[in-house]
Structure formats: C-alpha cells, structure tokens
Write a protein that holds these residues in place. Sequence first.
Motif, short mmCIF file in Angstrom:
data_model
loop_
_atom_site.label_atom_id
_atom_site.label_comp_id
_atom_site.label_asym_id
_atom_site.label_seq_id
_atom_site.Cartn_x
_atom_site.Cartn_y
_atom_site.Cartn_z
N ALA A 1 0.84 -1.20 0.00
CA ALA A 1 0.00 0.00 0.00
C ALA A 1 0.87 1.24 0.00
N ALA A 2 0.40 2.27 -0.66
CA ALA A 2 1.10 3.56 -0.60
C ALA A 2 1.01 4.07 0.84
N LEU A 3 2.13 4.53 1.36
CA LEU A 3 2.16 5.07 2.71
C LEU A 3 1.23 6.28 2.79
N VAL A 4 0.36 6.30 3.79
CA VAL A 4 -0.59 7.40 3.96
C VAL A 4 0.06 8.46 4.84
N THR A 5 0.07 9.70 4.34
CA THR A 5 0.66 10.80 5.09
C THR A 5 -0.35 11.93 5.24
N TYR A 6 -0.31 12.57 6.41
CA TYR A 6 -1.17 13.70 6.70
C TYR A 6 -0.32 14.90 7.09
N GLY A 7 -0.87 16.07 6.86
CA GLY A 7 -0.19 17.30 7.23
C GLY A 7 -0.42 17.65 8.68
N SER A 8 0.05 18.82 9.07
CA SER A 8 -0.01 19.23 10.48
C SER A 8 -1.43 19.41 10.99
N SER A 9 -2.40 19.53 10.09
CA SER A 9 -3.78 19.65 10.57
C SER A 9 -4.36 18.29 10.95
N TRP B 1 -0.67 15.52 3.39
CA TRP B 1 0.62 16.16 3.62
C TRP B 1 0.99 16.98 2.40
N SER B 2 1.49 18.19 2.60
CA SER B 2 1.84 19.09 1.51
C SER B 2 3.15 18.72 0.84
N GLY B 3 3.93 17.83 1.46
CA GLY B 3 5.23 17.48 0.91
C GLY B 3 6.38 18.12 1.65
N SER B 4 6.06 18.95 2.67
CA SER B 4 7.10 19.53 3.51
C SER B 4 6.50 19.84 4.88
N GLY B 5 7.38 20.05 5.85
CA GLY B 5 6.93 20.35 7.20
C GLY B 5 6.65 19.08 7.99
N ASP B 6 5.80 19.21 9.01
CA ASP B 6 5.45 18.07 9.84
C ASP B 6 4.61 17.07 9.06
N VAL B 7 4.81 15.79 9.33
CA VAL B 7 4.05 14.74 8.66
C VAL B 7 3.60 13.71 9.69
N TRP B 8 2.37 13.25 9.54
CA TRP B 8 1.85 12.16 10.34
C TRP B 8 1.70 10.97 9.40
N ILE B 9 2.18 9.83 9.84
CA ILE B 9 2.20 8.62 9.01
C ILE B 9 1.17 7.64 9.54
N GLU B 10 0.40 7.08 8.62
CA GLU B 10 -0.57 6.04 8.99
C GLU B 10 -0.25 4.79 8.20
N LEU B 11 0.08 3.71 8.92
CA LEU B 11 0.42 2.45 8.28
C LEU B 11 -0.83 1.59 8.10
N ALA B 12 -0.91 0.93 6.96
CA ALA B 12 -1.98 -0.03 6.71
C ALA B 12 -1.55 -1.37 7.31
N ALA B 13 -2.40 -1.95 8.15
CA ALA B 13 -2.08 -3.21 8.81
C ALA B 13 -1.90 -4.33 7.80
#
Length: 187
Positions: free
Chosen positions: A36-44, A49-61
């Motif tokens: 699966a493509a790694l899911v990334t979220y931005g600071s909100s 994720w915008s591609g820079s700054g803080d990133v939150w990573i969500e892994l698919a089980a």
Amino acid sequence: MGVERAGLVDFGDAMAKLRQASSALTGVVGVCTDAAALVTYGSSGGAPWSGSGDVWIELAAGSLNVFDTSLAQMASIVNANFASTSAPIQANTAILVNVTDAGALNFTPPLWTQSIPAFVMWNFPNATSITLNGPMWGTIFAPFADVTAHSDLRGNVVAQTLTVTGGSMDWDRRYTGIFPWDPWGQT
C-alpha cells in the motif's frame, strides 16, 4: 588453512538479480495486493501532507507500506510522527522507502525511523553513489551504488561497495519485515 572452491557463487548473476529487485520494488504498489502507498497527513491531522513540514504517518495493517520520495522531500520533513490511527509497525506491517533520485547522492537520513529500524528498508534504485551524512536507521538496499557512511549504520547494507569512515555498525537491527511479493518475479 583456507578452503577454496570455484563456482560457489556467481557474483555477477547475484548482483544482476539484486539490481532487478531494487528496480522492481519501485513499482510494487498496484502489482501486489499486500502493498500500500504510505498514507501521510499534514499538520492539521486530517489533510493530505503538503510534501514539507510536519508529517503524520498512517500504516496499513498487514501491508508493506511504500513511500516513494526524493531527497528534497525527505529533507523537507521537519517532524514525522505515527498517527494515532496507524497500525503498529511489525514484520507484516513494514515500511519501504523508495528514494528515486538518480546519480551521486548526498543523504542526511531522517531520525524518524530510529525506534523501528528492523522494519524499514531504504531502496535507492537509481543511485550510483550514496554518501550518508548522518546515522542511518534501517537497511540500505542500493545494489547499483557505492555507499560511503560517515556515521552509524543501524541495519544491513546491500550495495556495490561499502566504505565506513566513522560511527559503528549494528547488524542486529537488520531488516526483518516481510515482503508480500517476490521482486524476482517468482510468486
């Protein structure tokens, strides 16, 4: 006393297969149902994720979570955290980071993998040389490249050559994740 026996390992063939696997790993999402493509979220938190700054990573089980990226994008990560909704990282929920830049690379690895190096593989399918300017947490898969490490290596290295000028090597943190797909084409 040494024992010599010709023909035990065909290094040319072995390196050709490793290079084929490295290239194939960049296209594993869409080919393998357990990748699966790694899911990334931005600071909100919920926005992409915008591609820079803080990133939150969500892994698919139960998936190999694949992050296709560049050196510039890796350098733009300020902080990386695992989202509260993320599956825990483990052998069948691992991370493959495909760094797609070509040629001679100067790479300062991020620190967000230091607590999980056994489940992170860094694939450099297009690099001809890699200079690591900081500690590397996870296994390096770069069979086309000459790798020079100026700091700690916390994982294994598959490369054309390896030169270590400083730091320590810790093979006990080698990659133990599961690839749900055979990059050599044998299913």
